[in-house]
Design an enzyme around this catalytic site. Structure first.
Site, PDB file in Angstrom:
ATOM      1  N   HIS A 177       0.831  -1.211   0.000  1.00  0.00           N
ATOM      2  CA  HIS A 177       0.000   0.000   0.000  1.00  0.00           C
ATOM      3  C   HIS A 177       0.866   1.262   0.000  1.00  0.00           C
ATOM      4  O   HIS A 177       0.615   2.203  -0.749  1.00  0.00           O
ATOM      5  CB  HIS A 177      -0.907   0.031   1.235  1.00  0.00           C
ATOM      6  CG  HIS A 177      -2.129  -0.817   1.149  1.00  0.00           C
ATOM      7  ND1 HIS A 177      -2.077  -2.190   1.225  1.00  0.00           N
ATOM      8  CD2 HIS A 177      -3.440  -0.486   1.006  1.00  0.00           C
ATOM      9  CE1 HIS A 177      -3.315  -2.669   1.134  1.00  0.00           C
ATOM     10  NE2 HIS A 177      -4.160  -1.660   1.004  1.00  0.00           N
ATOM     11  N   ARG A 184      -1.137   2.673   7.204  1.00  0.00           N
ATOM     12  CA  ARG A 184      -0.910   1.235   7.349  1.00  0.00           C
ATOM     13  C   ARG A 184      -0.488   0.874   8.773  1.00  0.00           C
ATOM     14  O   ARG A 184      -0.797  -0.213   9.268  1.00  0.00           O
ATOM     15  CB  ARG A 184       0.146   0.757   6.347  1.00  0.00           C
ATOM     16  CG  ARG A 184      -0.193   1.024   4.907  1.00  0.00           C
ATOM     17  CD  ARG A 184      -1.585   0.531   4.567  1.00  0.00           C
ATOM     18  NE  ARG A 184      -1.664  -0.922   4.549  1.00  0.00           N
ATOM     19  CZ  ARG A 184      -2.784  -1.624   4.709  1.00  0.00           C
ATOM     20  NH1 ARG A 184      -3.921  -0.998   4.953  1.00  0.00           N
ATOM     21  NH2 ARG A 184      -2.771  -2.935   4.667  1.00  0.00           N
ATOM     22  N   HIS A 190       0.769  -3.050   9.230  1.00  0.00           N
ATOM     23  CA  HIS A 190       2.197  -2.997   8.918  1.00  0.00           C
ATOM     24  C   HIS A 190       3.014  -2.409  10.057  1.00  0.00           C
ATOM     25  O   HIS A 190       2.523  -1.588  10.835  1.00  0.00           O
ATOM     26  CB  HIS A 190       2.439  -2.146   7.667  1.00  0.00           C
ATOM     27  CG  HIS A 190       2.212  -2.870   6.385  1.00  0.00           C
ATOM     28  ND1 HIS A 190       3.056  -3.832   5.908  1.00  0.00           N
ATOM     29  CD2 HIS A 190       1.210  -2.767   5.477  1.00  0.00           C
ATOM     30  CE1 HIS A 190       2.604  -4.292   4.753  1.00  0.00           C
ATOM     31  NE2 HIS A 190       1.479  -3.661   4.487  1.00  0.00           N
ATOM     32  N   ASP A 237       8.268  -1.601   7.614  1.00  0.00           N
ATOM     33  CA  ASP A 237       7.657  -2.001   6.336  1.00  0.00           C
ATOM     34  C   ASP A 237       7.357  -0.766   5.502  1.00  0.00           C
ATOM     35  O   ASP A 237       7.575  -0.741   4.288  1.00  0.00           O
ATOM     36  CB  ASP A 237       6.336  -2.748   6.573  1.00  0.00           C
ATOM     37  CG  ASP A 237       6.478  -4.016   7.381  1.00  0.00           C
ATOM     38  OD1 ASP A 237       7.571  -4.594   7.410  1.00  0.00           O
ATOM     39  OD2 ASP A 237       5.470  -4.427   7.990  1.00  0.00           O
TER      40      ASP A 237
END
Length: 259
Positions: free
Chosen positions: A157, A190, A196, A200
């Protein structure tokens, strides 16, 4: 910034999902190999992982802000439809396949090409996501079964959001600050969702920048970006007479080729 994002959601039309094949500028194998230059995910005994944990709890506190939590939930819907919906207002022009075909084309094909850079590291590391480690629910529980089968590192994403921000900033540099701020927020979402780790997200922004640099070695991409910038200036009312004539000539050429 949050207020602008909330207002934009109400005025942007929903984009229809485009099922036509994407003509990527490079194959996955032609993109930079993250396994050869990007650091591995932090070891669970490291200071970097301690920071990941701190950021996870920061994300949980951000969920208490309903407006920010709602944005994070919207950002969790992966794909070009979400990018168009969330970035059109910061970009300064409503993006659509019908009204801005050149911008739409380069955004769709460019971000799809950038996205492929995370294929190998996701499969290689298969990092567990924070909600799996803590056994806690995310803000998007329906996504959890699929997320559990997909590696956390790097964040796909975030890669999509940051590459979109870079591309749109190049088309409209006058709005770069606003566009990049939204791209940064997209990655933060995220962590807030709980899908996440911060590392990340950080790795994905680095990957997006490397992938976007690779795009600029494609003559086809550079030509499509020229057309996208030309289209933007016309649609935004910034085009000179010469630019307008060039745009009209290109439009006639496209119409003739479509027959």
């Amino acid at each position: 910034m949050i207020l602008a994002v909330m207002m934009m959601a109400a005025v942007c039309a929903q984009a229809q999902s485009d099922k036509t094949p994407v003509d990527a500028y490079f194959t996955t194998g032609e993109m930079p190999d993250m396994l050869k230059w990007c650091p591995a995910p932090p070891d669970t005994t490291s200071a970097h992982f301690a920071y990941d944990i701190m950021q996870y709890f920061w994300g949980k506190t951000m969920r208490l802000d309903k407006e920010r939590a709602d944005i994070a939930i919207r950002d969790a819907v992966y794909g070009l439809d979400c990018i168009i919906r969330e970035f059109s207002e910061p970009f300064g022009l409503q993006i659509s396949k019908e009204e801005t075909p050149e911008i739409y084309k380069v955004l769709r094909e460019g971000t799809a090409t950038c996205d492929s850079i995370c294929t190998f590291p996701k499969r290689y590391y298969m990092r567990k996501r924070p909600f799996m480690r803590f056994k806690e629910q995310t803000l998007t529980p329906d996504d959890e079964p699929a997320l559990s089968r997909n590696g956390s590192y790097p964040s796909g994403h975030t890669l999509l959001g940051w590459s979109s921000a870079l591309l749109l900033s190049e088309i409209n540099p006058d709005r770069a600050d606003t566009i990049l701020a939204r791209g940064l927020m997209y990655g933060e979402s995220r962590v807030i969702v709980g899908a996440h780790w911060q590392s990340d997200v950080d790795a994905a922004r680095l990957a997006a920048s490397a992938a976007y640099a690779r795009l600029h070695t494609s003559e086809r991409f550079l030509e499509q970006m020229r057309l996208a910038r030309q289209e933007f200036r016309v649609k935004a009312g910034l085009a000179t007479i010469i630019e307008m004539k060039a745009y009209q000539k290109e439009a006639k050429k496209r119409a003739k080729a479509a027959k």
